[in-house]
Design a protein around this motif. Structure first.
Motif, PDB file in Angstrom:
ATOM      1  N   SER A 156      13.401 125.435 -84.895  1.00  0.00           N
ATOM      2  CA  SER A 156      14.860 125.439 -84.790  1.00  0.00           C
ATOM      3  C   SER A 156      15.289 124.884 -83.429  1.00  0.00           C
ATOM      4  CB  SER A 156      15.435 126.829 -85.049  1.00  0.00           C
ATOM      5  OG  SER A 156      15.037 127.704 -84.033  1.00  0.00           O
ATOM      6  N   SER A 157      14.457 125.022 -82.412  1.00  0.00           N
ATOM      7  CA  SER A 157      14.876 124.443 -81.133  1.00  0.00           C
ATOM      8  C   SER A 157      14.816 122.911 -81.180  1.00  0.00           C
ATOM      9  CB  SER A 157      14.056 125.001 -79.967  1.00  0.00           C
ATOM     10  OG  SER A 157      12.740 124.522 -80.021  1.00  0.00           O
ATOM     11  N   GLN A 158      13.868 122.373 -81.952  1.00  0.00           N
ATOM     12  CA  GLN A 158      13.853 120.918 -82.145  1.00  0.00           C
ATOM     13  C   GLN A 158      15.114 120.462 -82.882  1.00  0.00           C
ATOM     14  OE1 GLN A 158       9.972 120.737 -84.102  1.00  0.00           O
ATOM     15  NE2 GLN A 158       9.301 119.193 -82.611  1.00  0.00           N
ATOM     16  N   ARG A 159      15.488 121.246 -83.906  1.00  0.00           N
ATOM     17  CA  ARG A 159      16.685 120.855 -84.651  1.00  0.00           C
ATOM     18  C   ARG A 159      17.928 120.986 -83.775  1.00  0.00           C
ATOM     19  NH1 ARG A 159      15.694 123.129 -89.312  1.00  0.00           N
ATOM     20  NH2 ARG A 159      16.741 125.038 -88.681  1.00  0.00           N
ATOM     21  N   ALA A 160      17.939 122.028 -82.925  1.00  0.00           N
ATOM     22  CA  ALA A 160      19.074 122.194 -82.010  1.00  0.00           C
ATOM     23  C   ALA A 160      19.192 120.988 -81.075  1.00  0.00           C
ATOM     24  CB  ALA A 160      18.918 123.489 -81.212  1.00  0.00           C
ATOM     25  N   GLU A 161      18.054 120.514 -80.589  1.00  0.00           N
ATOM     26  CA  GLU A 161      18.087 119.330 -79.720  1.00  0.00           C
ATOM     27  C   GLU A 161      18.600 118.108 -80.478  1.00  0.00           C
ATOM     28  OE1 GLU A 161      14.209 118.751 -77.958  1.00  0.00           O
ATOM     29  OE2 GLU A 161      14.268 120.795 -77.140  1.00  0.00           O
ATOM     30  N   ALA A 162      18.173 117.994 -81.726  1.00  0.00           N
ATOM     31  CA  ALA A 162      18.619 116.859 -82.543  1.00  0.00           C
ATOM     32  C   ALA A 162      20.130 116.919 -82.759  1.00  0.00           C
ATOM     33  CB  ALA A 162      17.887 116.856 -83.883  1.00  0.00           C
ATOM     34  N   LEU A 163      20.635 118.106 -83.089  1.00  0.00           N
ATOM     35  CA  LEU A 163      22.083 118.213 -83.343  1.00  0.00           C
ATOM     36  C   LEU A 163      22.871 117.949 -82.060  1.00  0.00           C
ATOM     37  CD1 LEU A 163      22.425 121.245 -85.809  1.00  0.00           C
ATOM     38  CD2 LEU A 163      22.050 118.830 -86.317  1.00  0.00           C
ATOM     39  N   ALA A 164      22.351 118.431 -80.936  1.00  0.00           N
ATOM     40  CA  ALA A 164      23.041 118.183 -79.663  1.00  0.00           C
ATOM     41  C   ALA A 164      23.066 116.683 -79.369  1.00  0.00           C
ATOM     42  CB  ALA A 164      22.349 118.937 -78.529  1.00  0.00           C
ATOM     43  N   GLU A 165      21.965 116.013 -79.660  1.00  0.00           N
ATOM     44  CA  GLU A 165      21.934 114.564 -79.442  1.00  0.00           C
ATOM     45  C   GLU A 165      22.912 113.869 -80.384  1.00  0.00           C
ATOM     46  OE1 GLU A 165      18.072 112.618 -79.302  1.00  0.00           O
ATOM     47  OE2 GLU A 165      18.998 110.720 -79.896  1.00  0.00           O
ATOM     48  N   TYR A 166      22.955 114.342 -81.621  1.00  0.00           N
ATOM     49  CA  TYR A 166      23.900 113.750 -82.575  1.00  0.00           C
ATOM     50  C   TYR A 166      25.338 113.858 -82.050  1.00  0.00           C
ATOM     51  CZ  TYR A 166      26.891 112.977 -86.551  1.00  0.00           C
ATOM     52  OH  TYR A 166      27.896 112.501 -87.352  1.00  0.00           O
ATOM     53  N   SER A 167      25.706 115.061 -81.611  1.00  0.00           N
ATOM     54  CA  SER A 167      27.064 115.245 -81.078  1.00  0.00           C
ATOM     55  C   SER A 167      27.322 114.293 -79.911  1.00  0.00           C
ATOM     56  CB  SER A 167      27.266 116.685 -80.579  1.00  0.00           C
ATOM     57  OG  SER A 167      27.678 117.536 -81.615  1.00  0.00           O
ATOM     58  N   ALA A 168      26.354 114.210 -79.025  1.00  0.00           N
ATOM     59  CA  ALA A 168      26.540 113.383 -77.821  1.00  0.00           C
ATOM     60  C   ALA A 168      26.628 111.900 -78.169  1.00  0.00           C
ATOM     61  CB  ALA A 168      25.386 113.623 -76.847  1.00  0.00           C
ATOM     62  N   VAL A 169      25.767 111.470 -79.089  1.00  0.00           N
ATOM     63  CA  VAL A 169      25.723 110.057 -79.463  1.00  0.00           C
ATOM     64  C   VAL A 169      26.933 109.668 -80.293  1.00  0.00           C
ATOM     65  CG1 VAL A 169      24.530 108.461 -81.039  1.00  0.00           C
ATOM     66  CG2 VAL A 169      23.223 109.783 -79.354  1.00  0.00           C
ATOM     67  N   ARG A 170      27.329 110.546 -81.192  1.00  0.00           N
ATOM     68  CA  ARG A 170      28.345 110.166 -82.166  1.00  0.00           C
ATOM     69  C   ARG A 170      29.767 110.287 -81.641  1.00  0.00           C
ATOM     70  NH1 ARG A 170      28.745 106.405 -85.541  1.00  0.00           N
ATOM     71  NH2 ARG A 170      29.742 106.849 -87.532  1.00  0.00           N
ATOM     72  N   GLU A 171      29.980 111.175 -80.668  1.00  0.00           N
ATOM     73  CA  GLU A 171      31.347 111.393 -80.198  1.00  0.00           C
ATOM     74  C   GLU A 171      32.049 110.115 -79.730  1.00  0.00           C
ATOM     75  OE1 GLU A 171      31.977 114.176 -76.917  1.00  0.00           O
ATOM     76  OE2 GLU A 171      33.854 113.094 -76.566  1.00  0.00           O
ATOM     77  N   PRO A 172      31.448 109.349 -78.808  1.00  0.00           N
ATOM     78  CA  PRO A 172      32.194 108.163 -78.354  1.00  0.00           C
ATOM     79  C   PRO A 172      32.490 107.173 -79.481  1.00  0.00           C
ATOM     80  CG  PRO A 172      29.961 108.240 -77.419  1.00  0.00           C
ATOM     81  CD  PRO A 172      30.188 109.543 -78.074  1.00  0.00           C
ATOM     82  N   ASP A 173      31.570 107.043 -80.425  1.00  0.00           N
ATOM     83  CA  ASP A 173      31.819 106.109 -81.525  1.00  0.00           C
ATOM     84  C   ASP A 173      32.921 106.619 -82.457  1.00  0.00           C
ATOM     85  OD1 ASP A 173      30.069 104.068 -80.801  1.00  0.00           O
ATOM     86  OD2 ASP A 173      28.343 105.153 -81.604  1.00  0.00           O
ATOM     87  N   ALA A 174      32.875 107.900 -82.757  1.00  0.00           N
ATOM     88  CA  ALA A 174      33.909 108.458 -83.642  1.00  0.00           C
ATOM     89  C   ALA A 174      35.278 108.366 -82.980  1.00  0.00           C
ATOM     90  CB  ALA A 174      33.576 109.908 -83.990  1.00  0.00           C
TER      91      ALA A 174
END
Lengths: 496, 496
Positions: free
Chosen positions: A370-388
């Motif tokens: 779950s900590s790997q998934r948490a890192e993935a979701l955090a990266e998703y938020s960080a990566v996707r925010e400026p584009d969205a």
């Protein structure tokens, strides 16, 4: 082997269905819950009755389906679409005659595709239903979610008994909220995640109309106007568009400030005159009584723009699509951006799970911590925010520019020069903002940056043109020959 | 006579309770639904366990209770409060000695009052319970609301039977949402009203501490530090405040950026050293082990800022208090603004119902049409929005200014001049922004406008001072004598 993660998707619209498919293909145990009844059952009110039934799907949406790696999905979906190679601008010329001008989207014939929302949704649901690790639940309303304990509560509206509803409690490893602008997942996520959130309505309502198929037997086409264009009747404050459907009809949308809508609501009989004034030629395509009937029957709906951050909480929750970034429709990117969310989200999860191109995704996802998934979701938020945020702004800017009462000459000139460069010097990698948004998979934020840079370069080019009379004159005459008000307006409504 | 309107209040905190009281006094049939258990029952976790238990009530809050026209409420509530006549700034002087400096809020001795949130809430609930036309329901969660049909659905968490909950359906004429920052009423209202909405978390967490009562028998006071001041330990990035309680203790709040909180969470034993460095003197008042224990036990909570508009839908729904405008606590106005919402909302409804000072409110409210109520709610939204946004901005500005690493000299000079004018020329109606916010019932937006105007006038005054050496010199010396860094900081933390 570890047991697969349990992924719960809330919302069975196109974006939620695609997310469920991505999760299922990675071996997750997937449950999809949808508030409304199954739209595939006869007699069901269309799932998205508050959403436009016609959409333009372009590269990002197609690419996300391509990456779904389903043997027949993309082919089946695309078979029902109609390519639109450009805009068709409608108006009246200075002598009062009706006027149509085609403007190709791309020098090399790239297209966006008219697609029926329900048809797309049908196909995706059928694919999901055929998968052994996916369960679909309709008529289920999310009433609560605890992203710490990974439990959620849903009400089954079909099995209510008097005032006692059946509430089910479910567990999950990951909940994906794809439940639209009024997302319940987002509402509950906000209690766990410190979410900055902004929503805004613009003062424009929209209403759907329809141009029927060609009824003249002698006509070679079943379409009354070109099926391979997105038709636009521009106006300073109003706009009317038409997108083709496979049956020969066109689904049309009227955009108009709420004050004018109210005026027409008070006197719908004024509608044909109003159309003749602002959208010349439409009453030849839609009979007056049908125009009035549609305006009375169809809802007059608002347009919302939503930005928020982050999109996730810990390892257990994430929102995508309209739930994360509803945008106004003036760039035709809403569903495309939602589909792209799915592709990017799962590519990031894959990477954190250690998935390479050559597979083993199922076991790697099953053993993901779950900590790997948490890192993935955090990266998703960080990566996707400026584009969205970028595509949200682009869509809103087009709306604002669209309404500015003066179409600045500088704006029109830039538009023209960009297209000139794109057509004549494609090897320079020079593309219009529209082409980058619609025909590439570049990040939206990067496109905005590049476009700003191109603008600066253009200033220098322009200085160069002035200094070189030959090129300048050639450019000037090409420009003049295309520079009708409708051409300018068309480039300007660069949105679709 | 018409039957009285049915008003449903969601949320039985101080603001919801006061709204219920106002409605009940106008003859409405009132039902109050609260998510949590009755806080008056022994063993109940405090209703607002995620909210600060100490508050400062000032003129706006008091005035709203005054207008509730209940024979004993205001007196009973105020009996339990402690007046705070000014700030007490704590620090260390240049030679390293501990230092306290009192700064009165008002030249004429006006005060704000420390009040216990639960005590206030208790009294209001007791008053409501004694009224024949009010019913209180605890453990009820709003799960849905239809503001068109005026129906709502609530889940009774106390009468659950396995996974089957009892859901009740209720009707209402008016639903008042006073259910806090994460308001369920607002969430449902948003589906009916085209609500622009903005929420933002600031990067500061807060945590509660406590200074115990005086244990030294020889001391004349049961308080370790002055009970009649709001104590502030300022810091550029951190802040610690203490507000007196009737039992001789002080409830304290630490404000700190999340990064520093995380650092201390990783090593809570560093807390006493941290306090000695940033909040000199606190470890003399709170033993080190108690400091660490509080930091470990008490939650570290975020601060949210919410703006939205409109606050109502048609004639049937309105949100007030934190549900409408949660603000950061740096102006001490959160609950005061919520109470003022109630007073203003009902004064507008009264006017639209035709209620004059001399009464007959019950029959006039009973005969009020829904279109009259819709007009009243629309007026409320229009009138209240600029004021709610203004206090929200003021609170946020104080936070931003507080964190700016350089305390500008110009800012300090203005602060001083304003206070000088207010003390020495009160007949000019010259008041500091702080005094206008805390000791008057002027609209917040008007205060912001006036304060801007005062700023401009001050520039001229300053020019005058320079031109008149006599006055200039007098002002300069008065200024110099008070101009320690703590004085400047204190004025600067003008918030409470």
């Amino acid at each position: 082997m570890n047991s697969p993660p349990k992924t719960v998707v809330i919302g069975a619209g196109p974006v939620g269905s695609l997310a469920a498919l991505y999760a299922a293909q990675r071996g997750h145990k997937v449950e999809v819950y949808e508030l409304r009844p199954d739209l595939r059952k006869p007699g069901t009110i269309p799932l998205n009755f508050t959403k436009s039934i016609n959409l333009a799907i372009s590269e990002r949406g197609i690419n996300a389906m391509r990456h779904a790696s389903h043997s027949s999905l993309l082919e089946a979906v695309m078979a029902g679409t109609i390519p639109m190679y450009g805009r068709m601008i409608h108006g009246r010329n200075s002598s009062g005659a009706l006027f149509q001008q085609a403007q190709p989207y791309d020098a090399r014939g790239k297209a966006i595709y008219a697609i029926d929302r329900s048809g797309l949704n049908f196909r995706l649901l059928d694919v999901l239903e055929s998968m052994p690790n996916v369960s679909l639940f309709f008529n289920h309303k999310l009433t609560g979610a605890d992203f710490g304990k990974r439990r959620a509560w849903l009400e089954d509206s079909q099995h209510a008994d008097g005032n006692r509803h059946t509430e089910i409690e479910i567990g999950f490893d990951l909940m994906i909220g794809a439940d639209g602008a009024h997302s319940a997942v987002r509402y509950h996520l906000m209690k766990f995640s410190r979410m900055d959130y902004h929503q805004e309505y613009i003062d424009t309502l929209w209403c759907e109309f329809s141009i029927g198929p060609q009824t003249d037997d002698k006509s070679a086409s079943k379409f009354k106007i070109s099926p391979n264009h997105l038709h636009i009747w521009p106006g300073r404050e109003f706009m009317f568009i038409a997108i083709p459907s496979a049956d020969g009809s066109f689904t049309c949308t009227l955009f108009m400030p709420s004050k004018q809508v109210k005026d027409l609501e008070n006197d719908p009989s004024a509608l044909p005159t109003f159309f003749d004034l602002h959208f010349p030629g439409v009453t030849d395509l839609i009979p007056a009584e049908s125009l009035i009937w549609s305006f009375k029957k169809n809802p007059h709906l608002p347009l919302i723009s939503i930005k928020c951050r982050p999109y996730h909480h810990g390892s257990s929750g994430v929102i995508i699509g309209d739930a994360a970034h509803s945008m106004v429709p003036f760039y035709g990117q809403g569903m495309n951006a939602g589909f792209e969310d799915v592709r990017i989200l799962f590519s990031i999860i894959d990477r954190h799970a250690g998935v390479c191109d050559n597979g083993a995704a199922e076991s790697l996802h099953a053993s993901m911590s779950s900590s790997q998934r948490a890192e993935a979701l955090a990266e998703y938020s960080a990566v996707r925010e400026p584009d969205a945020h970028a595509i949200n702004d682009l869509a809103l800017q087009n709306y604002i520019e669209m309404r500015s009462s003066v179409l600045s000459k500088r704006y029109r000139l830039r538009k023209y020069l960009e297209e000139f460069m794109s057509v004549n010097f494609p090897s320079f990698g020079w593309h219009t903002k529209y082409a980058r948004v619609s025909f590439s998979n570049e990040g939206y934020a990067e496109i905005v940056r590049q476009s700003k840079h191109q603008g600066e370069v253009l200033v220098y080019c322009l200085a160069g043109l002035v200094a070189s009379p030959g090129i300048g004159a050639a450019a000037y005459f090409t420009f003049r020959s295309r520079n009708s008000i409708f051409s300018a307006l068309g480039s300007f409504f660069g949105f679709i």
